[in-house]
Design a protein around this motif. Sequence first.
Motif, PDB file in Angstrom:
ATOM      1  N   ASP A 136      35.434  43.217  53.183  1.00  0.00           N
ATOM      2  CA  ASP A 136      36.493  43.743  54.184  1.00  0.00           C
ATOM      3  C   ASP A 136      37.314  44.851  53.192  1.00  0.00           C
ATOM      4  N   ASP A 137      37.341  44.711  51.861  1.00  0.00           N
ATOM      5  CA  ASP A 137      38.152  45.562  51.017  1.00  0.00           C
ATOM      6  C   ASP A 137      37.500  46.766  50.465  1.00  0.00           C
ATOM      7  N   VAL A 138      36.098  46.691  50.159  1.00  0.00           N
ATOM      8  CA  VAL A 138      35.757  47.690  49.405  1.00  0.00           C
ATOM      9  C   VAL A 138      35.571  49.076  49.956  1.00  0.00           C
ATOM     10  N   TYR A 139      35.681  49.198  51.195  1.00  0.00           N
ATOM     11  CA  TYR A 139      35.596  50.723  51.650  1.00  0.00           C
ATOM     12  C   TYR A 139      37.338  51.149  51.748  1.00  0.00           C
ATOM     13  N   ASP A 140      38.052  50.355  51.877  1.00  0.00           N
ATOM     14  CA  ASP A 140      39.707  50.964  51.540  1.00  0.00           C
ATOM     15  C   ASP A 140      39.658  51.363  50.071  1.00  0.00           C
ATOM     16  N   LEU A 141      39.224  50.623  49.266  1.00  0.00           N
ATOM     17  CA  LEU A 141      39.448  50.647  47.800  1.00  0.00           C
ATOM     18  C   LEU A 141      38.665  52.135  47.360  1.00  0.00           C
ATOM     19  N   ILE A 142      37.148  52.310  47.912  1.00  0.00           N
ATOM     20  CA  ILE A 142      36.811  53.529  47.880  1.00  0.00           C
ATOM     21  C   ILE A 142      37.716  55.031  48.148  1.00  0.00           C
ATOM     22  N   LYS A 143      38.220  54.759  49.498  1.00  0.00           N
ATOM     23  CA  LYS A 143      39.002  55.813  49.968  1.00  0.00           C
ATOM     24  C   LYS A 143      40.312  56.037  48.983  1.00  0.00           C
ATOM     25  N   LEU A 144      40.808  54.715  48.460  1.00  0.00           N
ATOM     26  CA  LEU A 144      41.907  55.157  47.583  1.00  0.00           C
ATOM     27  C   LEU A 144      41.815  55.844  46.303  1.00  0.00           C
ATOM     28  N   ILE A 184      25.616  48.503  47.385  1.00  0.00           N
ATOM     29  CA  ILE A 184      24.604  47.162  47.032  1.00  0.00           C
ATOM     30  C   ILE A 184      25.638  46.185  47.824  1.00  0.00           C
ATOM     31  N   LYS A 185      24.800  45.483  48.594  1.00  0.00           N
ATOM     32  CA  LYS A 185      25.552  44.331  49.131  1.00  0.00           C
ATOM     33  C   LYS A 185      24.865  43.155  48.843  1.00  0.00           C
ATOM     34  N   ILE A 186      25.633  41.923  48.943  1.00  0.00           N
ATOM     35  CA  ILE A 186      25.035  40.568  48.808  1.00  0.00           C
ATOM     36  C   ILE A 186      25.738  39.844  50.036  1.00  0.00           C
ATOM     37  N   THR A 187      25.001  38.976  50.583  1.00  0.00           N
ATOM     38  CA  THR A 187      25.528  38.449  51.783  1.00  0.00           C
ATOM     39  C   THR A 187      26.318  37.058  51.674  1.00  0.00           C
ATOM     40  N   THR A 188      25.705  36.272  50.386  1.00  0.00           N
ATOM     41  CA  THR A 188      26.679  35.063  50.423  1.00  0.00           C
ATOM     42  C   THR A 188      27.132  34.874  48.894  1.00  0.00           C
ATOM     43  N   PRO A 189      28.181  35.081  48.425  1.00  0.00           N
ATOM     44  CA  PRO A 189      29.375  35.438  49.550  1.00  0.00           C
ATOM     45  C   PRO A 189      29.179  36.932  49.760  1.00  0.00           C
ATOM     46  N   GLN A 190      30.006  37.449  50.765  1.00  0.00           N
ATOM     47  CA  GLN A 190      30.095  38.705  51.265  1.00  0.00           C
ATOM     48  C   GLN A 190      30.867  39.733  50.348  1.00  0.00           C
ATOM     49  N   PHE A 191      29.711  40.169  49.585  1.00  0.00           N
ATOM     50  CA  PHE A 191      30.446  41.170  48.141  1.00  0.00           C
ATOM     51  C   PHE A 191      29.691  42.477  48.494  1.00  0.00           C
ATOM     52  N   ARG A 192      30.448  43.534  48.207  1.00  0.00           N
ATOM     53  CA  ARG A 192      29.990  44.985  47.946  1.00  0.00           C
ATOM     54  C   ARG A 192      30.087  45.512  46.729  1.00  0.00           C
ATOM     55  N   ILE A 210      31.752  53.224  34.942  1.00  0.00           N
ATOM     56  CA  ILE A 210      32.413  52.511  35.929  1.00  0.00           C
ATOM     57  C   ILE A 210      33.869  52.607  35.903  1.00  0.00           C
ATOM     58  N   HIS A 211      34.418  52.881  37.037  1.00  0.00           N
ATOM     59  CA  HIS A 211      35.695  53.206  37.193  1.00  0.00           C
ATOM     60  C   HIS A 211      36.671  52.159  36.758  1.00  0.00           C
ATOM     61  N   PRO A 212      37.812  52.212  35.892  1.00  0.00           N
ATOM     62  CA  PRO A 212      38.677  51.457  35.466  1.00  0.00           C
ATOM     63  C   PRO A 212      38.935  50.342  36.181  1.00  0.00           C
ATOM     64  N   ASP A 213      39.449  50.579  37.583  1.00  0.00           N
ATOM     65  CA  ASP A 213      39.853  49.439  38.284  1.00  0.00           C
ATOM     66  C   ASP A 213      38.546  48.567  38.815  1.00  0.00           C
ATOM     67  N   ALA A 214      37.451  49.366  39.037  1.00  0.00           N
ATOM     68  CA  ALA A 214      36.127  48.346  39.454  1.00  0.00           C
ATOM     69  C   ALA A 214      36.058  47.655  38.308  1.00  0.00           C
ATOM     70  N   GLU A 215      36.078  48.155  36.838  1.00  0.00           N
ATOM     71  CA  GLU A 215      35.780  47.206  35.796  1.00  0.00           C
ATOM     72  C   GLU A 215      36.788  46.059  35.860  1.00  0.00           C
ATOM     73  N   ARG A 216      37.936  46.145  36.136  1.00  0.00           N
ATOM     74  CA  ARG A 216      38.623  44.765  36.289  1.00  0.00           C
ATOM     75  C   ARG A 216      38.245  43.886  37.357  1.00  0.00           C
ATOM     76  N   GLU A 217      37.902  44.683  38.613  1.00  0.00           N
ATOM     77  CA  GLU A 217      37.131  43.745  39.548  1.00  0.00           C
ATOM     78  C   GLU A 217      35.903  43.235  39.332  1.00  0.00           C
TER      79      GLU A 217
END
Length: 94
Positions: free
Chosen positions: A83-91, A54-62, A7-14
């Motif tokens: 809304d945020d996950v795709y930008d985080l991947i690019k970063l 992997i997505k869950i729809t309620t609430p909207q998380f990826r 797990i990426h360190p930032d993803a672990e915090r998330e």
Amino acid sequence: MSYELAIHPDAEREWSRLDEAVKRRFKQKLKKERVANLRVAKDALHGVPDTYKIKITTPQFRLAYHVSEATHCVTILAVSSRDDVYDLIKLRGA
């Protein structure tokens, strides 16, 4: 063939900030759907090779992860709102 999970360190915090119910749903999806087949074509992220969601729809998380055949490792890159996950991947350079 077995893979190591990282797990990426930032993803672990998330992940640590997620509600327990959301964590449980991601764990269930990982165990039921992805253990046998990590590469699900419909969940591939465009423009980011070997990366899936992997997505869950309620609430909207990826949850986004990268599969490396060379090292036999699955790395969780980001866990965030839709809304945020795709930008985080690019970063994170995936």
